[in-house]
Scaffold this motif. Sequence first.
Motif, PDB file in Angstrom:
ATOM      1  N   THR A   1       2.247  76.053  64.577  1.00  0.00           N
ATOM      2  CA  THR A   1       3.390  75.834  65.445  1.00  0.00           C
ATOM      3  C   THR A   1       3.747  77.044  66.292  1.00  0.00           C
ATOM      4  N   SER A   2       3.258  78.219  65.949  1.00  0.00           N
ATOM      5  CA  SER A   2       3.579  79.384  66.777  1.00  0.00           C
ATOM      6  C   SER A   2       3.014  79.229  68.182  1.00  0.00           C
TER       7      SER A   2
ATOM      8  N   ARG B   1       8.499  80.639  71.019  1.00  0.00           N
ATOM      9  CA  ARG B   1       9.722  80.874  70.241  1.00  0.00           C
ATOM     10  C   ARG B   1      10.966  80.244  70.862  1.00  0.00           C
ATOM     11  N   GLY B   2      10.798  79.546  71.966  1.00  0.00           N
ATOM     12  CA  GLY B   2      11.940  78.835  72.548  1.00  0.00           C
ATOM     13  C   GLY B   2      12.365  77.705  71.633  1.00  0.00           C
ATOM     14  N   THR B   3      13.683  77.485  71.512  1.00  0.00           N
ATOM     15  CA  THR B   3      14.141  76.449  70.595  1.00  0.00           C
ATOM     16  C   THR B   3      13.918  75.057  71.181  1.00  0.00           C
ATOM     17  N   SER B   4      13.550  74.136  70.331  1.00  0.00           N
ATOM     18  CA  SER B   4      13.404  72.739  70.732  1.00  0.00           C
ATOM     19  C   SER B   4      13.453  71.876  69.486  1.00  0.00           C
ATOM     20  N   LEU B   5      14.000  70.688  69.621  1.00  0.00           N
ATOM     21  CA  LEU B   5      14.087  69.783  68.476  1.00  0.00           C
ATOM     22  C   LEU B   5      12.712  69.550  67.875  1.00  0.00           C
TER      23      LEU B   5
ATOM     24  N   ASN C   1      10.256  71.337  67.509  1.00  0.00           N
ATOM     25  CA  ASN C   1       9.677  72.417  66.713  1.00  0.00           C
ATOM     26  C   ASN C   1      10.596  72.933  65.611  1.00  0.00           C
ATOM     27  N   MET C   2      11.644  72.185  65.319  1.00  0.00           N
ATOM     28  CA  MET C   2      12.511  72.533  64.195  1.00  0.00           C
ATOM     29  C   MET C   2      11.761  72.322  62.880  1.00  0.00           C
ATOM     30  N   PHE C   3      12.145  73.071  61.889  1.00  0.00           N
ATOM     31  CA  PHE C   3      11.403  73.014  60.626  1.00  0.00           C
ATOM     32  C   PHE C   3      11.240  71.593  60.097  1.00  0.00           C
ATOM     33  N   CYS C   4      12.368  70.863  60.006  1.00  0.00           N
ATOM     34  CA  CYS C   4      12.307  69.536  59.377  1.00  0.00           C
ATOM     35  C   CYS C   4      11.517  68.517  60.200  1.00  0.00           C
ATOM     36  N   GLU C   5      11.310  68.808  61.466  1.00  0.00           N
ATOM     37  CA  GLU C   5      10.547  67.899  62.320  1.00  0.00           C
ATOM     38  C   GLU C   5       9.049  68.159  62.219  1.00  0.00           C
ATOM     39  N   VAL C   6       8.692  69.386  61.946  1.00  0.00           N
ATOM     40  CA  VAL C   6       7.280  69.782  61.912  1.00  0.00           C
ATOM     41  C   VAL C   6       6.720  69.683  60.493  1.00  0.00           C
ATOM     42  N   ASN C   7       7.539  70.093  59.544  1.00  0.00           N
ATOM     43  CA  ASN C   7       7.098  70.109  58.150  1.00  0.00           C
ATOM     44  C   ASN C   7       6.809  68.683  57.684  1.00  0.00           C
TER      45      ASN C   7
ATOM     46  N   PRO D   1       1.778  71.481  60.340  1.00  0.00           N
ATOM     47  CA  PRO D   1       2.822  72.313  59.739  1.00  0.00           C
ATOM     48  C   PRO D   1       2.307  73.632  59.162  1.00  0.00           C
TER      49      PRO D   1
ATOM     50  N   THR E   1      19.453  72.030  67.358  1.00  0.00           N
ATOM     51  CA  THR E   1      18.398  73.037  67.500  1.00  0.00           C
ATOM     52  C   THR E   1      18.983  74.446  67.401  1.00  0.00           C
TER      53      THR E   1
ATOM     54  N   ASN F   1      12.086  70.572  53.246  1.00  0.00           N
ATOM     55  CA  ASN F   1      12.987  69.687  53.987  1.00  0.00           C
ATOM     56  C   ASN F   1      14.243  69.354  53.197  1.00  0.00           C
TER      57      ASN F   1
END
Lengths: 346, 346, 346, 346
Positions: A181-182, A186-190, A192-198, A237, C188, C239
Amino acid sequence: MVKVGIVGSTGYAGEELVRLLLNHKEVDIKWLYSQSYVGEEYSRVFGSYFKIVDDTCVGGDIEELSREVDLIFTATPQGYCSGIVNEELLKQVKIVDLSADFRIKDIDVYKEWYKLEHKSPEFIKEAVYGLCEINRDDIREARIVANPGCYTTASILALYPLVKEKIIDLKSIVIDAKSGTSGAGRGTSLANMFCEVNENIKAYGITNHRHTPEIEEQLTYGANEKIIINFTPHLIPMNRGILATSYVNLKGKFSYDDIKKIYVDFYKDDYFVRILDEGIYPETKWVKGSNYVDINFKIDERTNRLVVISAIDNLVKGAAGQAIQNMNLMYGFDEAEGLKLAPVFP
Amino acid sequence: MVKVGIVGSTGYAGEELVRLLLNHKEVDIKWLYSQSYVGEEYSRVFGSYFKIVDDTCVGGDIEELSREVDLIFTATPQGYCSGIVNEELLKQVKIVDLSADFRIKDIDVYKEWYKLEHKSPEFIKEAVYGLCEINRDDIREARIVANPGCYTTASILALYPLVKEKIIDLKSIVIDAKSGTSGAGRGTSLANMFCEVNENIKAYGITNHRHTPEIEEQLTYGANEKIIINFTPHLIPMNRGILATSYVNLKGKFSYDDIKKIYVDFYKDDYFVRILDEGIYPETKWVKGSNYVDINFKIDERTNRLVVISAIDNLVKGAAGQAIQNMNLMYGFDEAEGLKLAPVFP
Amino acid sequence: MVKVGIVGSTGYAGEELVRLLLNHKEVDIKWLYSQSYVGEEYSRVFGSYFKIVDDTCVGGDIEELSREVDLIFTATPQGYCSGIVNEELLKQVKIVDLSADFRIKDIDVYKEWYKLEHKSPEFIKEAVYGLCEINRDDIREARIVANPGCYTTASILALYPLVKEKIIDLKSIVIDAKSGTSGAGRGTSLANMFCEVNENIKAYGITNHRHTPEIEEQLTYGANEKIIINFTPHLIPMNRGILATSYVNLKGKFSYDDIKKIYVDFYKDDYFVRILDEGIYPETKWVKGSNYVDINFKIDERTNRLVVISAIDNLVKGAAGQAIQNMNLMYGFDEAEGLKLAPVFP
Amino acid sequence: MVKVGIVGSTGYAGEELVRLLLNHKEVDIKWLYSQSYVGEEYSRVFGSYFKIVDDTCVGGDIEELSREVDLIFTATPQGYCSGIVNEELLKQVKIVDLSADFRIKDIDVYKEWYKLEHKSPEFIKEAVYGLCEINRDDIREARIVANPGCYTTASILALYPLVKEKIIDLKSIVIDAKSGTSGAGRGTSLANMFCEVNENIKAYGITNHRHTPEIEEQLTYGANEKIIINFTPHLIPMNRGILATSYVNLKGKFSYDDIKKIYVDFYKDDYFVRILDEGIYPETKWVKGSNYVDINFKIDERTNRLVVISAIDNLVKGAAGQAIQNMNLMYGFDEAEGLKLAPVFP
């Protein structure tokens, strides 16, 4: 000592440049430029540098800043580097641009895929595509190096010897790539949020990811024949790493050793390319944190298709490491200077 | 060049020794010893070392092998190092033992917590506990260094200045520690399978984890008064890193600056200890891959309790990095030689 | 059928309400309210509901919408629910509020910890704190239920029997809690991006997390004596799930069975509380996706301290599941209706 | 009530059967059979079932146990089910076998890919391949159902309408699949330890994964023409989920709608198949915990290749859920009974 400045130093690629350059004997980082964090201590943006880097992020006029340095790395969104390059600037500094601005020679292709007007088309021609294993000699003389994309590095190095030797059907190339995911920055976006990617995997940019024309252009040079590919990236992830699985149809019968020889010959002088032993396939964990690209392949006897696997660390060989490798060439340093670190596992 | 051998080289800590020592100017790795992989190429066990390390794992008689080296690292289960140490061996080599065999001075405590007979109790006394920040001078002269445990390093460094200055109630110490999974080693077990660890957190070794007496013994030296603690480790779904959250009751009123001064004074000569700025708390990602220990604290005015947070990379400052730091002291090298790498993020 | 509306339906807790209510025999979801996604199909916001939920997110006047339903769940930021509650609305609907607006009885405490003016203080008194295991009877009669926080649920249920029976030193309570990232919500933020959370653990809200006064207030009721605690939450790379490790000093000597009896007696009628067998400790993976809270403890004989471990799924027992459990009580349904799903593993 | 027994109940697929069957109105689980945990409480093996499942794992004679049940699920390694099936047993029970024993009609293909002698070849012919969407009618009458593999389910459902309608070059099929780690089962192995899987991706079984002939056989039936494919699975760091990305060459020009119609028509009666809206692609997080298979595709105009993406939860539609779907058909229940749970997110 080469004095360098880093624009976009607070992104993941910019930060990785800092990490690696701290380990480089011939480099002195003069300033760290950031759009979003001007005036902030760098070690507040990245706590890892507390007591290591004392700099405060700078902003402001790039031409002025260019007088303090010999080389500028631009680890910035598309459109930035092409906006600052001019003859004045190039009298002061060399540039290694980690964005796509100078990667594509055909300006129409750039416009079509990036939906951007190019701001300094007059420099496209002289810019050298910075895939060291392919363009080493030109890079040595370059003022502007267009550092390759992450997916493109993994893809081109996997396929270049094959298209050059024309042992494959050039119309058959399918590349299925998977990235940590890197790579998304590093710009924020829904998304790429942890719970969305994991606990998730998805394909994206299907048939229209911007690294497609870049791969095509370079492979076209290799084959000396127009190449069009299918490229599909996936987000997985993990933080770092790209694995590219390429599928191509072989033209005729080949043994493992036949093809191995093609790869080994092609990369015989390349420190960072590792053609693995038969039966051992690349995994991203074995290159993490390093500038290596691992490659191996298998012939599918039943379909006479070749499956090629390649792995890189997207932030190193896919970005900052390759940029430093380019700089090393531009200054006549040992190509591996600052990059001899073994991969970090686990 | 110091010639070293690594026993237990195919575990995570052993492998980390290799990674870091490759970057050390004064060290030559002579052999890589492994119980499980004798005769296998090291780069097959860890693909990361392909084209980097050519060694084949050795087994066999350690005394014979000791003749080829100046120092042996034993990154082995408890009971191994105490089984090989004798006067003969120590005439050949110095030893840095990453197991618990020589950490505990009281042999009964060792037996009680480790359920093992000690095989060479006559060397316990001379062995030096290798927490460099505490025992620097003794380490310089040592033949046997007992490299501290991972949890213990994070815990002791967080609390030592407090117990030494006696600003806290010595009966009130509670340490709640969280570790990545590499701390459990590379041996296979259901408990450490991906699907069992991922998306999970659990406490383990509640009230009886073996690092408890080790922390207690060292803090007791610091306080010059018997200390008993509560220590609870937790396993979390990440590869590397330990975060220890310690809770202690303050004796009297203190400001942040009062306590900060105690820490800063105590660690003023310590390259790897970073007391963070007020309001910034340690996170494992900021020390990953490095030998740093990050520490900060907050006073809870409402309960007059102090919360101290410390973070290390369990495989570096909690194992291999600290072992090398010890070696550097033993040979009079710069204490940070081979360990000046910045943390790897993300 | 009870007709319900969900405000904040596009957050993680709101979405979990939808998932669980789809499985509830007595409930009909009338509308899904969302600040950010008005007019969008719910199954576009959460692809999981494609072909399952046909609704489009609504916005607009809540009083008007209230006429279509019997009960409203507000899974919203603090300040929202207190802004809409009035006598008119309560004639139309019952409310289960998942925010903190009605959790704290002392309005000054609310102001101090939440930095917010309360918009309908006249309803604080009648609102019932919706921890079913503690306030079951009052909940049955309530018009407004203040659904407990996630950390607070895990913490209070672990400690309530102990403070009620006064077997512990009430001044000694330390709670060290660890949470998955869904607890931070779906907004986000850099801090919750995948690469920032993955391979990391950090403490946050040290000494000042807002769940502190909520835990204190409830435990104070249980003990009938003012209780102040130390509460430290941590963010870990998963999560779902909260594990709370609580440390308390025992007043006098107790056996495991003595204390076990206290827990078992206290929770004898509680479907969702599982006091585990001796030697088995809660892990978040064993409650994931379910409404269970698992609890067990160990006496540290050396310090006469008790370590209590509790685990919940923060989105179920810590939010949506508990909200439904409250609704079941309010309507006289089987308390476990819609919530009998076994945990999802792995 | 249908009485069922589960052999292999302590693996991930067996455990998922338990989770889902607990939610099934018409099923009574009579016994849980386990090779490794005979005599242990099931809720000790999986803490999730504490206070939910009281059973102790049984072992012993399967024929005897078969007298207590109507149907047996065998969630076992290859070779087990074929070893127990005989006419006697089939007089007692129906069988849904989650292993590969009865999936392949050509016994030589079975031997070649599985390196096993088949122990009851006389039952291969009557066994029905349990992909409900393809073989619904035959499944209703079956005594033995061969439940499809996880990769195969995702792959076949993605491609079947295309090969049936012959709109693609049957020689061009490339399937690049990615799986979470639960697909590897609960047996311990170094390769599946947390630290080896986390932060890594690798391909495996390149050109020789055992699901290849299973996909080929079913697609061959669909096309009524021999099909050979390229299939490459990858292991990614998540617990659940399979994403399959398939690449095929179109025969002629087609619009998105042309192809969409083929899919929609083919799956018009299938509750669990969701053909997503144009531009929305499957992600494993949207099917997690559910029996859905999500499918969508994109035409690459430049190469006239079709990229088809499909996603399932490997433990549900790829194993236990599909097994229950098969059972539902075999007993004339609603095909979705026990399986109507919405996906669990995040």
